[in-house]
Design a protein around this motif. Structure first.
Motif, PDB file in Angstrom:
ATOM      1  N   ASP A 178       6.454   1.306  -0.239  1.00 51.19           N
ATOM      2  CA  ASP A 178       7.944   1.276  -0.520  1.00 51.19           C
ATOM      3  C   ASP A 178       8.786   0.073  -0.290  1.00 51.19           C
ATOM      4  O   ASP A 178       9.007  -0.631  -1.075  1.00 51.19           O
ATOM      5  CB  ASP A 178       8.398   2.488  -0.044  1.00 51.19           C
ATOM      6  CG  ASP A 178       9.978   2.842  -0.429  1.00 51.19           C
ATOM      7  OD1 ASP A 178      10.114   2.748  -1.541  1.00 51.19           O
ATOM      8  OD2 ASP A 178      10.707   2.982   0.442  1.00 51.19           O
ATOM      9  N   ILE A 179       8.937  -0.038   0.898  1.00 47.91           N
ATOM     10  CA  ILE A 179       9.926  -1.288   1.295  1.00 47.91           C
ATOM     11  C   ILE A 179       8.983  -2.697   1.455  1.00 47.91           C
ATOM     12  O   ILE A 179       9.741  -3.560   1.019  1.00 47.91           O
ATOM     13  CB  ILE A 179      10.186  -0.916   2.830  1.00 47.91           C
ATOM     14  CG1 ILE A 179      11.486  -1.935   3.274  1.00 47.91           C
ATOM     15  CG2 ILE A 179       9.241  -1.194   3.866  1.00 47.91           C
ATOM     16  CD1 ILE A 179      12.972  -1.494   2.651  1.00 47.91           C
TER      17      ILE A 179
ATOM     18  N   PRO B 265       6.563  -3.792  -0.663  1.00 47.02           N
ATOM     19  CA  PRO B 265       6.758  -4.303  -2.477  1.00 47.02           C
ATOM     20  C   PRO B 265       8.085  -4.590  -2.825  1.00 47.02           C
ATOM     21  O   PRO B 265       8.297  -5.501  -3.378  1.00 47.02           O
ATOM     22  CB  PRO B 265       6.066  -3.032  -3.189  1.00 47.02           C
ATOM     23  CG  PRO B 265       5.398  -2.084  -2.468  1.00 47.02           C
ATOM     24  CD  PRO B 265       6.120  -2.429  -0.956  1.00 47.02           C
ATOM     25  N   LEU B 266       8.965  -3.836  -2.381  1.00 45.06           N
ATOM     26  CA  LEU B 266      10.453  -4.017  -2.570  1.00 45.06           C
ATOM     27  C   LEU B 266      10.683  -5.435  -1.829  1.00 45.06           C
ATOM     28  O   LEU B 266      11.338  -6.289  -2.573  1.00 45.06           O
ATOM     29  CB  LEU B 266      11.365  -2.974  -1.748  1.00 45.06           C
ATOM     30  CG  LEU B 266      12.684  -3.208  -2.248  1.00 45.06           C
ATOM     31  CD1 LEU B 266      13.231  -3.150  -3.693  1.00 45.06           C
ATOM     32  CD2 LEU B 266      13.631  -2.264  -1.243  1.00 45.06           C
TER      33      LEU B 266
ATOM     34  N   MET C 271       9.118  -7.968  -3.874  1.00 44.35           N
ATOM     35  CA  MET C 271       9.787  -8.211  -5.144  1.00 44.35           C
ATOM     36  C   MET C 271      11.077  -9.307  -4.952  1.00 44.35           C
ATOM     37  O   MET C 271      11.540 -10.118  -5.699  1.00 44.35           O
ATOM     38  CB  MET C 271      10.428  -6.916  -5.904  1.00 44.35           C
ATOM     39  CG  MET C 271       9.359  -6.163  -6.088  1.00 44.35           C
ATOM     40  SD  MET C 271       8.197  -6.667  -7.586  1.00 44.35           S
ATOM     41  CE  MET C 271       9.587  -6.387  -8.905  1.00 44.35           C
TER      42      MET C 271
END
Lengths: 170, 219
Positions: free
Chosen positions: B94-95, B97-98, B101
């Motif tokens: 979740d955090i 890969p965020l 990105m």
């Protein structure tokens, strides 16, 4: 035997049943899942899916789980900043005093399982990066952008809903 | 046989059918409620730094780790560029890969200036994050940071130097998740700890602050 009357009444009965079923289903269909997508990941790794659960009905609806053949374990998780109270229990953590930073820079992000995510009546709840997500642990196959898989959502008050998740880089 | 009787019974049934047809229409109309589009925040932010600026110009603690191609990576060899450094692990869906990105987005926004910046992803999970695991994770289209790993003791010192709390959370099935600090450190071209971006910072914030440092803000 009055065949036409019999057929007509049968049709009417069927229609009535269909209509009732339609009305019941309609109240359930007032919950819709929109803008759903999943993150890529490799077999054996973890991934996540996101969506908006919209509840146009008159009663709260709680997402309590999900299932799919895409992962060994699927849970509902929340990423959140650990609160100062939580942090007090981490006495063995690195000493933060050296650079004089405040808590804004130091929040520890934790992921934890939640029992349910409630979409309140007439409202919607967002599963989004950095917040709520459907967590896949131990992917059973690679998930590449463009891949799709079925995900069945379990709600406490209404029937399951199966959605087709498309894997995207977002 | 008796047409009169048939008609007499058929007529009310038809009315019922028509009435029901109307009901069906009334019911299904609620399907047509369309959600309102979520408003997108478009507020312009200023050009100044958005993260927390550290005024004491402390030198960034040096380290030598292994990059995701298996090569030694010494932080101080890369001064001269702005370094953005995040700590995470590849099993974090979740955090991490965020934030990666956000790093990719920042690179896009920076354009040619991205050559003056280096984006690092230091693992908090040396057990699973081998160079190979990090490499395939970084090989994804939008993950173009350099993944760094190392032996647990070396990494523990790096985490401590950068105030990264790492909390292994075992699960009943034998696997584990890791809670970890999620700030992004920015090191200026002179090798000073320049800024900290909170986890809430997005790719535009990151690009803004990297550019601010590239342009010599700290002089």
């Amino acid at each position: 035997m009055n065949r036409i009357a019999f057929i007509t009444l049968t049709l009417a009965t069927l229609l009535m049943a269909g209509t009732l079923a339609g009305c019941i289903a309609d109240s359930r269909d007032s919950v819709s899942v929109e803008d759903h997508w999943g993150r890529p990941g490799f077999e054996g790794d973890n991934a996540a899916a996101y969506m908006e659960i919209r509840n146009d009905g008159d009663d709260d609806v709680a997402l309590i789980g999900a299932s799919s053949d895409i992962a060994e374990t699927i849970e509902i998780h929340q990423t959140r900043m650990e609160s100062p109270e939580d942090q007090n229990s981490h006495d063995d953590d690195a000493d933060d005093s050296e650079h004089g930073q405040d808590s804004h820079g130091h929040g520890m992000m934790i992921m934890e399982e939640v029992q349910s995510i409630v979409a309140s009546a007439g409202s919607s709840v967002l599963l989004e990066p950095g917040g709520y997500h459907v967590m896949f642990m131990g992917l059973t196959r690679d998930l590449e952008p463009g891949d799709t898989f079925s995900l069945t959502l379990h709600f406490e008050e209404i029937d399951d809903q199966t959605i087709e998740i498309t894997v995207e880089e977002r | 046989m008796n047409l009169t009787t048939q008609n007499a019974r058929g007529f009310p049934a038809l009315i019922v059918i028509i009435a029901l047809g109307l009901l069906v229409t009334a019911c299904s109309s609620s399907d047509e409620i369309e959600p309102e589009p979520t408003p997108v925040a478009t507020a312009e932010k200023g050009d100044g730094p958005r993260g927390m600026v550290l005024g004491d110009s402390a030198q960034a603690p040096d380290f030598e780790l292994i990059d995701d191609e298996g090569n030694p990576f010494r932080l101080s060899d890369h001064h001269g560029r702005v370094i953005a450094m995040f700590f995470g692990y590849t099993f974090c869906p979740d955090i991490c890969p965020l934030t990666l990105m956000h790093m990719s987005h920042a690179k896009e926004v920076l354009g040619d200036q991205a050559d003056d910046a280096l984006f690092l992803f230091v693992t908090v999970d040396p057990e699973r994050d081998t160079p190979e695991q990090l490499h395939r994770y970084m090989a994804r289209a939008d993950h173009n940071a350099i993944g760094l790993t190392g032996d647990p003791d070396t990494l523990a010192q790096v985490w401590e130097d950068y105030s990264i709390a790492v909390d292994v959370e075992p699960r009943d099935d034998g696997s584990y998740l890791i809670g970890h600090s999620a700030q992004v450190w920015l090191i200026d071209p002179d090798g000073h700890l320049a800024m900290i971006l909170p986890p809430s910072a997005d790719g535009d914030d990151l690009a803004n602050d990297v550019r601010w440092l590239i342009n010599g803000s700290s002089s």
